[in-house]
Design a protein around this motif. Sequence first.
Motif, mmCIF file in Angstrom:
data_model
loop_
_atom_site.group_PDB
_atom_site.id
_atom_site.type_symbol
_atom_site.label_atom_id
_atom_site.label_comp_id
_atom_site.label_asym_id
_atom_site.label_seq_id
_atom_site.Cartn_x
_atom_site.Cartn_y
_atom_site.Cartn_z
ATOM 1 N N TYR A 83 0.844 -1.208 0.000
ATOM 2 C CA TYR A 83 0.000 0.000 0.000
ATOM 3 C C TYR A 83 0.872 1.249 0.000
ATOM 4 C CZ TYR A 83 -3.460 3.322 1.987
ATOM 5 O OH TYR A 83 -4.282 4.390 2.240
ATOM 6 N N LEU A 84 0.758 2.067 -1.063
ATOM 7 C CA LEU A 84 1.495 3.331 -1.155
ATOM 8 C C LEU A 84 0.672 4.467 -0.556
ATOM 9 C CD1 LEU A 84 2.990 3.177 -4.767
ATOM 10 C CD2 LEU A 84 4.304 3.453 -2.663
ATOM 11 N N GLU A 85 -0.546 4.603 -1.038
ATOM 12 C CA GLU A 85 -1.530 5.551 -0.513
ATOM 13 C C GLU A 85 -2.890 5.040 -0.944
ATOM 14 O OE1 GLU A 85 -1.686 9.383 -3.003
ATOM 15 O OE2 GLU A 85 0.415 8.766 -3.203
ATOM 16 N N GLU A 86 -3.962 5.733 -0.561
ATOM 17 C CA GLU A 86 -5.293 5.205 -0.811
ATOM 18 C C GLU A 86 -5.499 4.840 -2.289
ATOM 19 O OE1 GLU A 86 -8.931 3.894 0.820
ATOM 20 O OE2 GLU A 86 -6.997 4.413 1.675
ATOM 21 N N ASN A 87 -5.837 3.569 -2.526
ATOM 22 C CA ASN A 87 -6.106 3.019 -3.863
ATOM 23 C C ASN A 87 -4.869 2.921 -4.755
ATOM 24 O OD1 ASN A 87 -8.890 2.784 -3.300
ATOM 25 N ND2 ASN A 87 -9.243 4.903 -3.925
ATOM 26 N N PHE A 88 -3.685 3.118 -4.202
ATOM 27 C CA PHE A 88 -2.431 3.135 -4.984
ATOM 28 C C PHE A 88 -1.445 2.130 -4.370
ATOM 29 C CE2 PHE A 88 1.282 5.906 -6.656
ATOM 30 C CZ PHE A 88 1.174 5.342 -7.924
ATOM 31 N N TYR A 89 -0.923 1.216 -5.214
ATOM 32 C CA TYR A 89 -0.149 0.085 -4.705
ATOM 33 C C TYR A 89 1.105 -0.179 -5.548
ATOM 34 C CZ TYR A 89 -4.635 -0.987 -2.436
ATOM 35 O OH TYR A 89 -5.795 -0.914 -1.708
ATOM 36 N N ILE A 90 2.003 -0.963 -4.952
ATOM 37 C CA ILE A 90 3.169 -1.490 -5.656
ATOM 38 C C ILE A 90 2.960 -2.980 -5.862
ATOM 39 C CG2 ILE A 90 5.596 -2.151 -5.344
ATOM 40 C CD1 ILE A 90 5.400 0.631 -6.239
ATOM 41 N N ARG A 91 3.068 -3.417 -7.116
ATOM 42 C CA ARG A 91 2.987 -4.851 -7.400
ATOM 43 C C ARG A 91 4.296 -5.535 -6.995
ATOM 44 N NH1 ARG A 91 1.099 -2.779 -12.529
ATOM 45 N NH2 ARG A 91 -1.133 -3.091 -12.874
ATOM 46 N N GLY A 92 4.285 -6.848 -7.021
ATOM 47 C CA GLY A 92 5.475 -7.614 -6.668
ATOM 48 C C GLY A 92 6.653 -7.359 -7.586
ATOM 49 N N ASP A 93 6.376 -6.916 -8.834
ATOM 50 C CA ASP A 93 7.463 -6.657 -9.788
ATOM 51 C C ASP A 93 7.951 -5.213 -9.743
ATOM 52 O OD1 ASP A 93 5.414 -5.267 -11.004
ATOM 53 O OD2 ASP A 93 5.212 -6.634 -12.709
ATOM 54 N N GLY A 94 7.418 -4.415 -8.810
ATOM 55 C CA GLY A 94 7.886 -3.038 -8.656
ATOM 56 C C GLY A 94 7.110 -2.006 -9.452
ATOM 57 N N THR A 95 6.167 -2.446 -10.283
ATOM 58 C CA THR A 95 5.343 -1.484 -11.031
ATOM 59 C C THR A 95 4.182 -1.010 -10.155
ATOM 60 O OG1 THR A 95 3.983 -3.247 -12.013
ATOM 61 C CG2 THR A 95 5.936 -2.525 -13.247
ATOM 62 N N ARG A 96 3.692 0.202 -10.439
ATOM 63 C CA ARG A 96 2.652 0.810 -9.609
ATOM 64 C C ARG A 96 1.284 0.667 -10.274
ATOM 65 N NH1 ARG A 96 5.146 6.800 -9.057
ATOM 66 N NH2 ARG A 96 4.557 6.705 -11.255
ATOM 67 N N VAL A 97 0.233 0.672 -9.451
ATOM 68 C CA VAL A 97 -1.116 0.583 -10.005
ATOM 69 C C VAL A 97 -2.110 1.302 -9.093
ATOM 70 C CG1 VAL A 97 -1.539 -1.683 -8.927
ATOM 71 C CG2 VAL A 97 -2.923 -0.945 -10.913
ATOM 72 N N TYR A 98 -2.996 2.085 -9.720
ATOM 73 C CA TYR A 98 -4.041 2.827 -9.007
ATOM 74 C C TYR A 98 -5.402 2.284 -9.435
ATOM 75 C CZ TYR A 98 -6.418 6.790 -6.825
ATOM 76 O OH TYR A 98 -7.206 7.560 -6.009
ATOM 77 N N PHE A 99 -6.370 2.288 -8.510
ATOM 78 C CA PHE A 99 -7.722 1.810 -8.783
ATOM 79 C C PHE A 99 -8.696 2.975 -8.620
ATOM 80 C CE2 PHE A 99 -5.117 -1.713 -7.561
ATOM 81 C CZ PHE A 99 -5.509 -2.753 -8.403
ATOM 82 N N PHE A 100 -9.427 3.290 -9.689
ATOM 83 C CA PHE A 100 -10.209 4.525 -9.759
ATOM 84 C C PHE A 100 -11.675 4.357 -9.380
ATOM 85 C CE2 PHE A 100 -6.690 5.147 -12.714
ATOM 86 C CZ PHE A 100 -6.257 6.423 -12.372
ATOM 87 N N GLU A 101 -12.240 5.443 -8.845
ATOM 88 C CA GLU A 101 -13.683 5.591 -8.698
ATOM 89 C C GLU A 101 -14.187 6.363 -9.924
ATOM 90 O OE1 GLU A 101 -15.539 4.535 -6.210
ATOM 91 O OE2 GLU A 101 -14.429 4.558 -4.322
ATOM 92 N N ARG A 102 -15.431 6.133 -10.303
ATOM 93 C CA ARG A 102 -15.967 6.822 -11.475
ATOM 94 C C ARG A 102 -15.981 8.335 -11.284
ATOM 95 N NH1 ARG A 102 -20.169 9.255 -13.796
ATOM 96 N NH2 ARG A 102 -20.608 8.775 -16.001
#
Length: 318
Positions: free
Chosen positions: A239-258
């Motif tokens: 967990y980086l910040e709300e809805n924002f994460y680091i995957r196991g391979d080091g790439t980042r991913v955010y999950f959006f609300e509409r």
Amino acid sequence: PHLSHDPENNMKRTDPFQFGSRLLSEQDNVFEFNAWDHVETDDTYKEYAELQYAKQRESPVSDFDKNRFNSDPAKWWNNFYKNNTANFFKDRKWLQQEFPILSKITQADAGPITLLEVGAGAGNTAFPILANNQNPNLKIHACDFSKRAVEVIRENEAYDTKYIQADVWDAASEMLPPGLEEGSVDLVIMIFIFSALSPSQWKQAVQNTYSLLKPGGEVLFRDYGRGDLAQVRFKKGRYLEENFYIRGDGTRVYFFERNELVKIWTGNGPDEQDNPAEVADAASFEVLDLGVDRRLLVNRAKQLKMYRCWMQGQFRKK
């Protein structure tokens, strides 16, 4: 008879599969098929997801790792594409089905069209478009901030500089892509790229997109939605910040609300600390369409239900 025995349901599907055609009703057995469309999450899953989010917040990424992953995201994407060859990725044959405008611009009489794909990866969007293209005046600019990804595109046997140009470009930089000027692009494709950006980079990325597009130009958008199984599954230390994460391979991913995406792309609902003059000058798009694509995937052997959630939209430069 079981749904799976009904010719309407078990016929051989054409490729790509027509999403949205398999709907779950109350009398259906959820484990009859391995996928259902437009399914709202049930209360059990929602409770489980909230518990997972609470655990994730309690064990965030360390400050050291946060700096390590945020300081040079291109490094981690380069590693990703070095470890995953082009064959690892599936061609997005569903694109023209989901975004009919792609069929329109690839017709023989469509005229000169400049298409920019941001976050082009290994070319799994660009090359299927080229494969269906009948327009001699279509030019695709395929950009990615991973040098290795651009190399993979250029090494593809279908790479022809008459129709496609691949370049390294960071969508959140203050420079425009090589070979493109302000107001020179008809259509921008952003498929699972915006989620790789830090929230602090969104404004610049939208501004760059706005600058590149011609008046009336459009953005085709698809990305992860909040509550997607991939988000719920994250363990501690991601967990980086709300809805924002680091995957196991080091790439980042955010999950959006509409509603969040509407605000990002339209510029509506400015924060209180924003300068009114800056808000007036901000890039502003009209939301032509923005839907939440929910799908229920089922593991019939284990009797497990897995919910996927994506955001899909189309925005037009005002």
